[in-house]
Design a protein around this motif. Structure first.
Motif, PDB file in Angstrom:
ATOM      1  N   ALA A 572       0.827  -1.199   0.000  1.00 31.35           N
ATOM      2  CA  ALA A 572       0.000   0.000   0.000  1.00 31.35           C
ATOM      3  C   ALA A 572       0.865   1.254   0.000  1.00 31.35           C
ATOM      4  N   THR A 573       0.387   2.304  -0.654  1.00 29.55           N
ATOM      5  CA  THR A 573       1.060   3.603  -0.638  1.00 29.55           C
ATOM      6  C   THR A 573       0.620   4.365   0.611  1.00 29.55           C
ATOM      7  N   PRO A 574       1.287   5.479   0.949  1.00 24.70           N
ATOM      8  CA  PRO A 574       0.839   6.284   2.090  1.00 24.70           C
ATOM      9  C   PRO A 574      -0.621   6.721   1.956  1.00 24.70           C
ATOM     10  N   ALA A 575      -1.038   7.044   0.739  1.00 24.26           N
ATOM     11  CA  ALA A 575      -2.438   7.439   0.529  1.00 24.26           C
ATOM     12  C   ALA A 575      -3.368   6.265   0.806  1.00 24.26           C
ATOM     13  N   GLY A 576      -2.967   5.056   0.381  1.00 22.48           N
ATOM     14  CA  GLY A 576      -3.780   3.869   0.645  1.00 22.48           C
ATOM     15  C   GLY A 576      -3.893   3.583   2.126  1.00 22.48           C
ATOM     16  N   VAL A 577      -2.774   3.709   2.830  1.00 19.54           N
ATOM     17  CA  VAL A 577      -2.782   3.495   4.284  1.00 19.54           C
ATOM     18  C   VAL A 577      -3.650   4.547   4.966  1.00 19.54           C
ATOM     19  N   GLY A 578      -3.482   5.796   4.554  1.00 21.93           N
ATOM     20  CA  GLY A 578      -4.248   6.879   5.163  1.00 21.93           C
ATOM     21  C   GLY A 578      -5.742   6.709   4.975  1.00 21.93           C
ATOM     22  N   LEU A 579      -6.140   6.268   3.782  1.00 21.31           N
ATOM     23  CA  LEU A 579      -7.564   6.064   3.517  1.00 21.31           C
ATOM     24  C   LEU A 579      -8.130   4.959   4.411  1.00 21.31           C
ATOM     25  N   ILE A 580      -7.440   3.846   4.510  1.00 24.18           N
ATOM     26  CA  ILE A 580      -7.924   2.736   5.330  1.00 24.18           C
ATOM     27  C   ILE A 580      -8.021   3.146   6.791  1.00 24.18           C
ATOM     28  N   GLU A 581      -7.054   3.904   7.267  1.00 22.94           N
ATOM     29  CA  GLU A 581      -7.090   4.349   8.667  1.00 22.94           C
ATOM     30  C   GLU A 581      -8.201   5.354   8.925  1.00 22.94           C
ATOM     31  N   ALA A 582      -8.629   6.064   7.882  1.00 21.51           N
ATOM     32  CA  ALA A 582      -9.690   7.052   8.034  1.00 21.51           C
ATOM     33  C   ALA A 582     -11.076   6.428   8.046  1.00 21.51           C
ATOM     34  N   LEU A 583     -11.210   5.280   7.418  1.00 24.89           N
ATOM     35  CA  LEU A 583     -12.522   4.650   7.265  1.00 24.89           C
ATOM     36  C   LEU A 583     -12.883   3.805   8.484  1.00 24.89           C
ATOM     37  N   PRO A 584     -14.183   3.643   8.745  1.00 24.41           N
ATOM     38  CA  PRO A 584     -14.585   2.709   9.807  1.00 24.41           C
ATOM     39  C   PRO A 584     -14.238   1.285   9.413  1.00 24.41           C
ATOM     40  N   GLU A 585     -14.037   0.438  10.406  1.00 25.71           N
ATOM     41  CA  GLU A 585     -13.586  -0.937  10.157  1.00 25.71           C
ATOM     42  C   GLU A 585     -14.522  -1.698   9.231  1.00 25.71           C
ATOM     43  N   ILE A 586     -15.817  -1.445   9.322  1.00 27.17           N
ATOM     44  CA  ILE A 586     -16.783  -2.171   8.504  1.00 27.17           C
ATOM     45  C   ILE A 586     -16.534  -1.973   7.010  1.00 27.17           C
ATOM     46  N   CYS A 587     -15.916  -0.844   6.641  1.00 25.05           N
ATOM     47  CA  CYS A 587     -15.616  -0.570   5.228  1.00 25.05           C
ATOM     48  C   CYS A 587     -14.306  -1.193   4.772  1.00 25.05           C
ATOM     49  N   THR A 588     -13.432  -1.491   5.707  1.00 28.09           N
ATOM     50  CA  THR A 588     -12.070  -1.907   5.343  1.00 28.09           C
ATOM     51  C   THR A 588     -11.820  -3.406   5.492  1.00 28.09           C
ATOM     52  N   THR A 589     -12.738  -4.107   6.117  1.00 33.34           N
ATOM     53  CA  THR A 589     -12.620  -5.554   6.246  1.00 33.34           C
ATOM     54  C   THR A 589     -13.609  -6.222   5.290  1.00 33.34           C
ATOM     55  N   PRO A 590     -13.365  -7.469   4.930  1.00 33.41           N
ATOM     56  CA  PRO A 590     -14.211  -8.101   3.921  1.00 33.41           C
ATOM     57  C   PRO A 590     -15.537  -8.646   4.439  1.00 33.41           C
ATOM     58  N   ASP A 591     -15.786  -8.565   5.743  1.00 30.64           N
ATOM     59  CA  ASP A 591     -16.972  -9.205   6.325  1.00 30.64           C
ATOM     60  C   ASP A 591     -18.272  -8.769   5.653  1.00 30.64           C
ATOM     61  N   MET A 592     -18.525  -7.459   5.647  1.00 23.64           N
ATOM     62  CA  MET A 592     -19.779  -6.957   5.107  1.00 23.64           C
ATOM     63  C   MET A 592     -19.894  -7.254   3.608  1.00 23.64           C
ATOM     64  N   THR A 593     -18.834  -6.981   2.880  1.00 20.91           N
ATOM     65  CA  THR A 593     -18.873  -7.201   1.431  1.00 20.91           C
ATOM     66  C   THR A 593     -18.992  -8.682   1.099  1.00 20.91           C
ATOM     67  N   ALA A 594     -18.327  -9.533   1.865  1.00 16.34           N
ATOM     68  CA  ALA A 594     -18.429 -10.971   1.628  1.00 16.34           C
ATOM     69  C   ALA A 594     -19.862 -11.448   1.843  1.00 16.34           C
ATOM     70  N   LYS A 595     -20.505 -10.902   2.861  1.00 21.94           N
ATOM     71  CA  LYS A 595     -21.903 -11.261   3.111  1.00 21.94           C
ATOM     72  C   LYS A 595     -22.780 -10.821   1.948  1.00 21.94           C
ATOM     73  N   TRP A 596     -22.525  -9.610   1.431  1.00 22.53           N
ATOM     74  CA  TRP A 596     -23.295  -9.118   0.282  1.00 22.53           C
ATOM     75  C   TRP A 596     -23.035  -9.974  -0.953  1.00 22.53           C
ATOM     76  N   GLU A 597     -21.784 -10.357  -1.152  1.00 22.82           N
ATOM     77  CA  GLU A 597     -21.468 -11.199  -2.311  1.00 22.82           C
ATOM     78  C   GLU A 597     -22.205 -12.539  -2.221  1.00 22.82           C
ATOM     79  N   ALA A 598     -22.266 -13.092  -1.011  1.00 21.73           N
ATOM     80  CA  ALA A 598     -22.979 -14.354  -0.831  1.00 21.73           C
ATOM     81  C   ALA A 598     -24.459 -14.184  -1.154  1.00 21.73           C
ATOM     82  N   THR A 599     -25.034 -13.026  -0.768  1.00 22.68           N
ATOM     83  CA  THR A 599     -26.444 -12.758  -1.075  1.00 22.68           C
ATOM     84  C   THR A 599     -26.650 -12.607  -2.572  1.00 22.68           C
TER      85      THR A 599
END
Length: 667
Positions: A572-599
């Motif tokens: 990751a670049t500094p911008a990539g790291v900064g973005l992930i640190e700025a976002l809530p965990e639900i946006c940065t981990t695959p849990d929510m998206t994986a559940k949506w993909e399964a649906t």
């Protein structure tokens, strides 16, 4: 007049070639001998409307406008393909019946269906619409497909799933990208902070891995080997298995952390009798790995040839469309329909006579062997990627095309080789009260593994476990002579431990992601899901994105400046790291998206519906916008912007480019 609507011109031409002659070529369509017509889209000729199409005020990026959720979704024609849409509009009015000939996947289904909806085609024609599924552009294959038309109604769930995916990507990307770009500007970040339903969790995986490596502290751990002598003075090595009494001196992965404990074991077992507590000898059989889907092919090509996912997809498209040497490449399936087995002998003969490196292997293939790959129950709209009946001998292939084609051929030919058979021996020893194990494997029949000892796939993962690792967890150190020693032992044999050997090892940091391992993470996302309940319902094959989109998502993160390469490593670049640190965990981990993909997969399989997917998404989106509005992304303060300047800084002359950027937040 019957009207065939293909996904792209190359498919349209292939369909026309299989229809009666003579042909009359017109602008945007071909009229065939019996009066029927073949036309085509040029990929997606419609796109989601931009926010300002719903309300002029949305031209300005402002927090008070968010979330933007259309009440009546709008599509609009792409500027470059408006003329082709006009051709299709005229032809659907003139025809008596429509044949949907989109690519055999979700996106291909939606691509033509949405054009039919946009043009307000009469319900009578919609009800009678047929579906043509073409996975091989060669003339005989297309002719076979034309005799197997199905009702388009059977494929409505695929279209609904793709539609839900498209709208979800728009909602998530447009709203969160605007919210975080606005907030980023307040701390001095001067770029677009692109957030996507799939791309951001993938970036999160890389950022998390980079941090684990950065903060990793290596620790020593200890193993003990027993050097054991058998009655005929031959020797082998057995490994100590710590008992439950040692658990206080072990880590969570069962490694012994106490050197004193290990040294004590070494001293106790040296020059002691070794008693065989148990011997298990078992003949094991391993069948050939399945043919490729796109992801497994991309992973193998990355490992063997260091090719990125996008390049592999481009090569596959060339092999499919230009050379017609492989079947439809954007497949998520690794199985083949039973009726395809009838073509096996012809394909093998073609490969045998091709005068290419794999031709000798083809000559040794047994076309009567029917592997587990042929299974109608596991084949959906498309099947695994395999060679076609067309000979590669007269095709002018680049080195990249030869390499990728060679992998596909090898995997197909493996279906016609016998199983790999080996004798597995597992021995448990008791030495001075301690438990020791040794395992060995002796090959009895090499079978399909002959194909993996040479050529383009020599060091390639087959997409399945195909080595002794299947049983031992790792390649046994008791190979060769050791293996033969163990296989000849009897429980009554008297053994002697000559000495104990202390091995000091050190824990290793995780490795940076590469093209292969990042793709593997996307296709088997359950390994990275934190929620235990969700992990239990996800399958090993559940993934983020689709076969057709994964390569593009990874490339998008590079283009937007959030990822970079360091040799083969992806970081990751500094911008990539900064973005992930700025976002809530639900946006940065695959849990929510994986559940949506399964649906989304469940929608395609008629086990869920559109509303069950979209309503929770809209509710979650509102909460995320509220959270973004209430905090500033301080992690981006002082970080140089990645990619291009932010939307609101653009000049009017770049409006078209802005629109493209805006729409590009999709995934």
């Amino acid at each position: 007049m019957k009207l065939y609507i293909a996904e792209k011109p190359s498919l349209g031409r292939a369909i026309a070639d299989a229809l009666p002659k003579p042909h009359k070529k017109h602008q945007g369509y071909i009229e065939v001998g019996n009066g029927d017509v073949v036309t085509w889209c040029i990929g997606h000729i419609l796109e989601q409307a931009e926010p300002d199409s719903y309300d002029e005020k949305f031209k300005r990026w402002q927090l008070e406008h968010l979330p933007i959720i259309p009440q009546q979704w709008q599509l609009k024609p792409k500027y470059k393909t408006k003329s082709q849409l006009a051709v299709i509009r005229k032809l659907v009015k003139q025809c008596q019946q429509i044949v949907h000939a989109g690519d055999p996947d979700r996106e291909g289904q939606l691509l033509v269906d949405e054009v039919i909806d946009f043009l307000n085609v009469a319900q009578r024609k919609r009800d009678a619409m047929q579906r043509l599924l073409v996975s091989d552009l060669n003339l005989p294959a297309v002719k076979r497909a034309l005799t197997q038309l199905k009702s388009n109604k059977q494929f409505v769930p695929l279209s609904v799933s793709a539609l839900a995916r498209s709208r979800a990507d728009w909602l998530y990307g447009i709203n969160l990208t605007r919210a975080y770009t606005i907030q980023g500007g307040k701390v001095g970040y001067k770029g677009v902070l692109s957030v996507g339903r799939v791309q951001t969790p993938i970036l999160g995986l890389v950022v998390t891995r980079d941090k684990e490596i950065k903060h990793f502290v290596s620790k020593p751990f200890y193993e003990v080997n027993a050097h054991v002598q058998v009655p005929n003075n031959q020797r082998f090595i057995a490994k100590w298995q710590p008992s439950d009494a040692c658990s206080a001196y072990m880590d969570d992965e069962g490694r012994v952390l106490s050197k004193a404990l290990a040294e004590n074991v070494v001293a106790r077992i040296t020059n002691q009798a070794a008693k065989i507590a148990d011997i298990k000898k078992q003949q094991k059989k391993l069948n050939a790995p399945l043919p490729y889907n796109l992801s497994s092919l991309q992973i193998d090509a990355a490992k063997r040839f260091s090719l990125n996912a996008k390049l592999v997809l481009d090569v596959c498209q060339s092999l499919y469309e230009k050379h017609k040497l492989i079947t439809y490449p954007r497949s998520d399936c690794r199985y083949l329909p039973n009726e395809q087995f009838a073509l096996a002998k012809s394909i093998i003969n073609t490969l045998s006579n091709a005068q290419m490196p794999f031709s000798e292997d083809a000559k040794k293939a047994d076309a009567s062997i029917k592997s587990k790959a042929w299974n109608n129950a596991k084949v959906g709209a498309h099947h695994a990627i395999i060679p076609t009946e067309k000979s590669p001998a007269n095709s002018s292939l680049s080195s990249l095309e030869k390499n990728v084609y060679g992998l596909i051929v090898r995997q197909y030919l493996a279906q016609f080789y016998p199983a790999f058979i080996y004798q597995h021996t597992h021995i448990e020893l008791t030495i001075a009260g301690g438990k020791f194990n040794a395992t060995a494997n002796v090959t009895e029949q090499l079978g399909w593994k002959k194909l993996f000892e040479k050529g383009p796939a020599a060091n390639t993962n087959t997409g399945e476990q195909n080595s002794f690792e299947t049983d031992t967890g790792k390649q046994s150190n008791n190979e060769g002579a050791f293996a033969q020693v163990l296989s000849n032992l009897k429980k009554t044999d008297l053994l002697h431990c000559e000495k104990g050997e202390l091995l000091e090892k050190f824990t290793q940091p995780p490795k940076h992601f590469t093209d292969a391992t990042l793709l593997a993470a996307m296709t088997g996302i359950n390994r990275f899901v934190k929620d235990a309940a969700l992990k239990s319902i996800l399958k090993d094959t559940d993934g983020l994105g689709t076969e057709a989109t994964r390569a593009g998502i990874i490339e998008l993160l590079f283009k937007r400046g959030f990822l970079q390469r360091q040799g083969k490593a992806i970081v990751a670049t500094p911008a990539g790291v900064g973005l992930i640190e700025a976002l809530p965990e639900i946006c940065t981990t695959p849990d929510m998206t994986a559940k949506w993909e399964a649906t989304l997969n469940s929608i395609a399989e008629q086990q869920a519906n559109y509303k069950s997917f979209m309503q929770p998404l809209e509710s979650t989106l509102s909460s995320l916008i509220s959270a973004a509005s209430s905090s500033l992304p301080t992690s981006l303060k002082g970080v140089k912007a990645a990619g291009k300047p932010a939307y609101k800084k653009r000049k009017r002359t770049k409006k078209a480019e802005v629109g493209s950027k805006n729409r590009g937040q999709a995934k």
